[in-house]
Motif scaffolding. Structure first.
Motif, PDB file in Angstrom:
ATOM      1  N   ARG A 132       0.858  -1.167   0.019  1.00 51.06           N
ATOM      2  CA  ARG A 132      -0.088  -0.159  -0.055  1.00 51.06           C
ATOM      3  C   ARG A 132       0.854   1.139   0.019  1.00 51.06           C
ATOM      4  N   GLY A 133       0.338   2.428  -0.301  1.00 48.72           N
ATOM      5  CA  GLY A 133       1.100   3.577  -0.393  1.00 48.72           C
ATOM      6  C   GLY A 133       0.620   4.783   0.416  1.00 48.72           C
ATOM      7  N   VAL A 134       1.771   5.604   1.028  1.00 46.78           N
ATOM      8  CA  VAL A 134       1.564   6.390   1.858  1.00 46.78           C
ATOM      9  C   VAL A 134       2.212   7.806   0.966  1.00 46.78           C
ATOM     10  N   LEU A 135       1.365   8.792   1.029  1.00 41.86           N
ATOM     11  CA  LEU A 135       1.881   9.875  -0.004  1.00 41.86           C
ATOM     12  C   LEU A 135       2.324  11.120   1.191  1.00 41.86           C
ATOM     13  N   THR A 136       3.237  11.627   0.891  1.00 42.03           N
ATOM     14  CA  THR A 136       3.863  12.613   1.733  1.00 42.03           C
ATOM     15  C   THR A 136       4.064  13.878   0.680  1.00 42.03           C
ATOM     16  N   THR A 137       3.782  14.925   1.312  1.00 42.50           N
ATOM     17  CA  THR A 137       3.716  16.255   0.684  1.00 42.50           C
ATOM     18  C   THR A 137       4.800  17.046   1.355  1.00 42.50           C
ATOM     19  N   PHE A 138       5.878  17.241   0.676  1.00 45.39           N
ATOM     20  CA  PHE A 138       7.241  17.989   1.522  1.00 45.39           C
ATOM     21  C   PHE A 138       7.475  17.309   2.741  1.00 45.39           C
ATOM     22  N   GLY A 139       7.240  15.990   2.835  1.00 40.87           N
ATOM     23  CA  GLY A 139       7.540  15.195   3.981  1.00 40.87           C
ATOM     24  C   GLY A 139       6.343  14.996   4.946  1.00 40.87           C
ATOM     25  N   LYS A 140       5.464  15.709   4.849  1.00 42.11           N
ATOM     26  CA  LYS A 140       4.101  15.226   5.768  1.00 42.11           C
ATOM     27  C   LYS A 140       3.034  14.207   4.992  1.00 42.11           C
ATOM     28  N   PRO A 141       2.912  13.090   5.809  1.00 44.51           N
ATOM     29  CA  PRO A 141       2.175  12.079   5.243  1.00 44.51           C
ATOM     30  C   PRO A 141       0.519  12.323   5.428  1.00 44.51           C
ATOM     31  N   SER A 142      -0.035  12.048   4.120  1.00 44.64           N
ATOM     32  CA  SER A 142      -1.494  12.181   4.284  1.00 44.64           C
ATOM     33  C   SER A 142      -2.270  10.967   5.096  1.00 44.64           C
ATOM     34  N   ASP A 143      -3.339  11.124   5.310  1.00 41.51           N
ATOM     35  CA  ASP A 143      -4.078  10.080   6.107  1.00 41.51           C
ATOM     36  C   ASP A 143      -4.825   9.028   4.954  1.00 41.51           C
ATOM     37  N   GLU A 144      -4.608   9.251   3.651  1.00 40.40           N
ATOM     38  CA  GLU A 144      -5.130   8.365   2.709  1.00 40.40           C
ATOM     39  C   GLU A 144      -4.316   7.386   2.570  1.00 40.40           C
TER      40      GLU A 144
END
Length: 267
Positions: free
Chosen positions: A31-43
């Motif tokens: 499964r994948g965890v998306l990070t935006t500028f290092g911050k993980p999303s809850d999705e």
């Protein structure tokens, strides 16, 4: 010549796409965890291709497939014997807990949770049993360790699939004591079997002797004068059947069977 700028633009765009790579792929079992500028999303991102903003975003992969772990450690039994336990465990990350595993465990559940949880569970359960009980009640020990493990691992989104105790090792002194006890038990069982066999054989001999004595007593009761005369008559009849009709040559006295004397007179 007029198409050269357009072609160049297309080439530049393709190069940018190739370098920046705005697409990410999640393989099966992950499964994948998306990070935006290092911050993980809850999705939680499922398997397949996903668009991401280059440079700003990154899609991290977390395995949800069954993983295998092995380990060993020392503990103390209820009777204060040192026990070296080797275990094997199969586990997996719950798909819905991927974000917390990535964020809280640094995507390293084996190092952060599995190893310390196994060690704690083994020590806690081993302390409830004596060294001898750890051997004789091995399946119960394993089941209690699994219960303790599930409680610890469930809090972190981990699931126990299989757990087994590969081996228990004790001190040399204890191993020698166990071997001596096993040998003594085997000798005791052999002695008991030999005693049972001797008792059975003795009873069989007594039964045979009793039967023979009863048979002889019965035969004595059945031997009467009439039976003796009958046996004598039967023997004489058998002798007559075997006679060939010739009289033996004699110098005097009665002729056998006919009771005729040498002078030719009947008595």
């Amino acid at each position: 010549m007029k198409n050269i700028p357009a072609i160049a633009s297309i080439i530049i765009v393709l190069l940018l796409l190739l370098v920046l790579n705005p697409f990410a792929t999640i393989q099966a079992g992950h499964r994948g965890v998306l990070t935006t500028f290092g911050k993980p999303s809850d999705e939680v991102y499922s398997e397949g291709i996903h668009f991401i903003w280059p440079i700003a975003q990154r899609l991290h992969k977390v395995s949800v497939a069954i993983q295998k772990g092995e380990g060993d450690g020392d503990a103390a039994s209820k009777d204060l014997q040192t026990v070296h336990t080797k275990i094997a465990i199969n586990y997996h990350v719950r798909p819905d807990a991927v974000v917390s595993v990535f964020r809280d465990l640094g995507n390293e559940p084996g190092e952060r949770i599995i190893i310390p949880s196994v060690q704690e569970a083994v020590k806690a359960v081993t302390a409830r049993f004596t060294a001898e009980e750890l051997i004789s009640r091995r399946s119960q020990v394993r089941d209690e360790i699994i219960v303790a493990l599930k409680e610890r691992m469930a809090r972190h989104g981990l699931v126990v699939d299989e757990f087994s105790i590969v081996n228990f090792n004790f001190s040399r002194t204890f191993n020698e004591a166990i071997e001596a006890k096993t040998t003594a038990d085997q000798l005791k069982m052999k002695a008991e079997r030999d005693l049972q066999r001797i008792e059975v054989e003795a009873k069989q001999k007594v039964s045979r002797a009793r039967a023979e004595a009863e048979a002889l007593a019965l035969q004595r009761q059945q031997v009467t004068p009439e039976l003796l005369r009958l046996r004598e008559t039967e023997n004489q009849a058998k002798a007559i059947e075997k006679w060939d009709g010739r009289l033996p040559t004699t110098t005097g006295g009665a002729i056998p069977f006919l009771n005729i004397n040498s002078n030719g007179n009947n008595k």
